[in-house]
Design an enzyme around this catalytic site. Structure first.
Site, PDB file in Angstrom:
ATOM      1  N   HIS A 216      23.857  35.877  42.389  1.00  0.00           N
ATOM      2  CA  HIS A 216      23.854  36.413  41.024  1.00  0.00           C
ATOM      3  C   HIS A 216      24.082  37.927  41.034  1.00  0.00           C
ATOM      4  CE1 HIS A 216      22.306  36.802  36.810  1.00  0.00           C
ATOM      5  NE2 HIS A 216      21.916  37.978  37.278  1.00  0.00           N
ATOM      6  N   GLU A 217      23.361  38.631  41.910  1.00  0.00           N
ATOM      7  CA  GLU A 217      23.482  40.086  41.946  1.00  0.00           C
ATOM      8  C   GLU A 217      24.842  40.525  42.488  1.00  0.00           C
ATOM      9  OE1 GLU A 217      21.397  41.978  40.458  1.00  0.00           O
ATOM     10  OE2 GLU A 217      20.014  40.344  40.031  1.00  0.00           O
TER      11      GLU A 217
ATOM     12  N   HIS B 248      27.520  40.507  39.798  1.00  0.00           N
ATOM     13  CA  HIS B 248      27.583  41.689  38.934  1.00  0.00           C
ATOM     14  C   HIS B 248      28.506  42.750  39.542  1.00  0.00           C
ATOM     15  CE1 HIS B 248      24.767  40.688  35.800  1.00  0.00           C
ATOM     16  NE2 HIS B 248      23.769  40.499  36.627  1.00  0.00           N
TER      17      HIS B 248
ATOM     18  N   GLU C 137      25.365  38.416  32.083  1.00  0.00           N
ATOM     19  CA  GLU C 137      24.356  37.665  32.831  1.00  0.00           C
ATOM     20  C   GLU C 137      24.812  36.227  33.065  1.00  0.00           C
ATOM     21  OE1 GLU C 137      21.279  38.387  34.251  1.00  0.00           O
ATOM     22  OE2 GLU C 137      22.041  40.422  34.036  1.00  0.00           O
TER      23      GLU C 137
END
Length: 272
Positions: A144-145, A148, A201
């Site tokens: 997820h990070e 980004h 997100e």
């Protein structure tokens, strides 16, 4: 038309005028195809350099406080998982595997992790220890990070901020009073910044899910991860005013995407 909507329109117009439309990543199996507006005078390299300075200061401060963790079992797990996920970034960006990736763990009770522009990863030990994360769940967080960073969401947010700042300056010249400007700024935040943050997100959830699957980590762990995060998070603001999707929305989106990436996970497991 109210000053809020006039201001929001002005900010949007300035944003579009000063930006170029790009797609930072390929869509992958999860199909993230949204075009992004990036301020043309703010390059990826500039953002990477700015964040790198901040990242190094964080590491220096952690070292001075005796909090930088290079040797614990947590640190070894995080670095081993990163070593499997980073090569998978090429599925979304050909240049990403060659970034100057750095992976560090900081001893802290904070339930947090991030991957800044250019591939600078930090995990806080509290996230792993307090939530008792499995390797699959750590991979879900890390994917997820990393997503980004791949999507350059930080640069995108800065580009929007420039549009708002320019509109604020021109709004003052156009005769809007301070009260109107403050109200207009609030309107711009709700109309532009927060919705896009929730969208970002969701993109990070989907791309992260695929990165973890490609790395051989069970994508179903994303569901147990966010269940744990939800239990630890306490009360949250309504989704409309939050930069994160509501738990139910997030879980539904992940469940819908898991069948798309499960073959990638099975293929990665078979290739071990």
């Amino acid at each position: 038309m109210s000053s809020v909507f006039r201001f929001a329109g002005l900010a949007a117009a300035l944003l579009l005028a000063g930006c170029q439309q790009v797609n930072t990543t390929s869509g992958g199996a999860v199909g993230v195809e949204r075009k992004q507006y990036m301020f043309s005078m703010l390059s990826s390299q500039q953002v990477d350099q700015m964040y790198s300075q901040s990242y190094q200061k964080t590491l220096t401060d952690a070292t001075s406080a005796g909090k930088l963790d290079n040797d614990s079992s947590d640190a070894k797990r995080v670095k081993a998982i990163a070593a499997r996920l980073i090569p998978q970034t090429g599925a979304f960006r050909q240049d990403a595997p060659g970034w100057d990736w750095q992976v560090n763990v900081i001893k802290s009770d904070e339930l947090n992790a991030n991957c800044g522009p250019g591939g600078k990863i930090i995990f806080y030990s509290g996230l792993i220890d307090q939530l008792k994360l499995t390797d699959d769940e750590i991979a879900a967080v890390m994917g997820h990070e990393i997503a980004h960073a791949l999507r350059e969401h930080g640069r995108e947010a800065m580009s929007k901020a420039y549009g708002v700042q320019m509109a604020t300056q021109l709004g003052g010249l156009a005769g809007l009073g301070q009260d109107s400007l403050q109200l207009a700024n609030t309107g711009v935040e709700y109309l532009m910044t927060l919705p896009n943050s929730r969208q970002n997100e969701n993109e990070a959830d989907l791309i992260g899910l695929e990165l973890a699957a490609r790395g051989g980590y069970n994508p179903n762990a994303a569901l147990t991860l966010w269940e744990k995060m939800g239990q630890a998070g306490g009360e949250k603001p309504p989704e409309l005013l939050s930069t994160h999707p509501a738990d139910a929305t997030r879980m539904a989106n992940l469940q819908a995407a898991i069948p798309k990436v499960m073959p990638l996970y099975e293929q990665a497991k078979a290739g071990k």
